[in-house]
Design an enzyme around this catalytic site. Sequence first.
Site: not given
Length: 321
Positions: A127, A129, A151
């Site tokens: 990801s 992120e 996450y």
Amino acid sequence: MAVQKALIIGITGQDGAYLAKHLLSKGYEVTGSSRDVMASSFNNLNALGIRSQVKLLSVSINDFRSVFNAIQTADPDEIYNLAGQTSVGLSFDQPVEAIESIAIGTLNILEVIRLLSKPVRFYNAGSSECFGDTGDTPANEQTPFAPRSPYAVAKSTAKWLINSYRESYGLYACTGILFNHESPLRPERFVTQKIIAGAAKIKAGQIDKLQLGNLDISRDWGWAPEYVEAMWLMMQLDKPDDFVIATGRKESLKYFVAKSFEYFDLDWQKHVEIEKSFFRPNEIVTSVGNPEKAIKTLGWKKPTDIDGVIKMMCAEKAKSI
């Protein structure tokens, strides 16, 4: 040649369904998993018309025995891990679940592959992120990770586990570090689909207002069916490697809102209300990626950017008005 067999762990989501369709088009035998096959609706597989072409089984990814049995049953040549918690916001409320489903889940798959005598290729969904706030410089494969959410911490851990097993045990394991990618299969809990569905409902006279959070954040939005093609291309290389998958273009959420409402001939400022409770803690302001390596090494075609994504998603939603 023998038919290639693939196991998609987490087939019920947007990416799992599109990947299944892509692999079926390549002649694969596809097995997919969800936490509970009996309770899952498989709406996305039905929407793509491929439900009957996919074998299905139940897998609890943070249970080693469950993962082991699933991989033994499917006997795949390729494993794609798209399972685990998918919401950054939810991870702040359920951090343990984020770590268990993403990091421990990935470790379970790696351990099963290590213990098997058959060579298996493994793709793991990373990801954007993990990079945290990229600023105006698009992140590439050498950009350091700076995760800001449970996450992102879990995804970062999974990525380093992949690297460790690849280097230590010689596994064919790779990570696709995907930036935001959308499609009509996104549920409305994702902000892009919430915006487009909201605009469509306002156009139809079903609602008058749409509440959203921070519109000043900027993201790199791409088209999901193209991103799953990149996943498959990664698995066809002679040697495993990690790739950033992105468009290279960033736009604000305000831009996404304005263009979506414009498609339906609406002035977004008359209908959108800002709700402070929707703001995330430790929000990433800007996130943009550099897909140059994927385009050159994988032969991945230059991806559709945000304008094309909005147009296609709005066109699909307009059918239901």
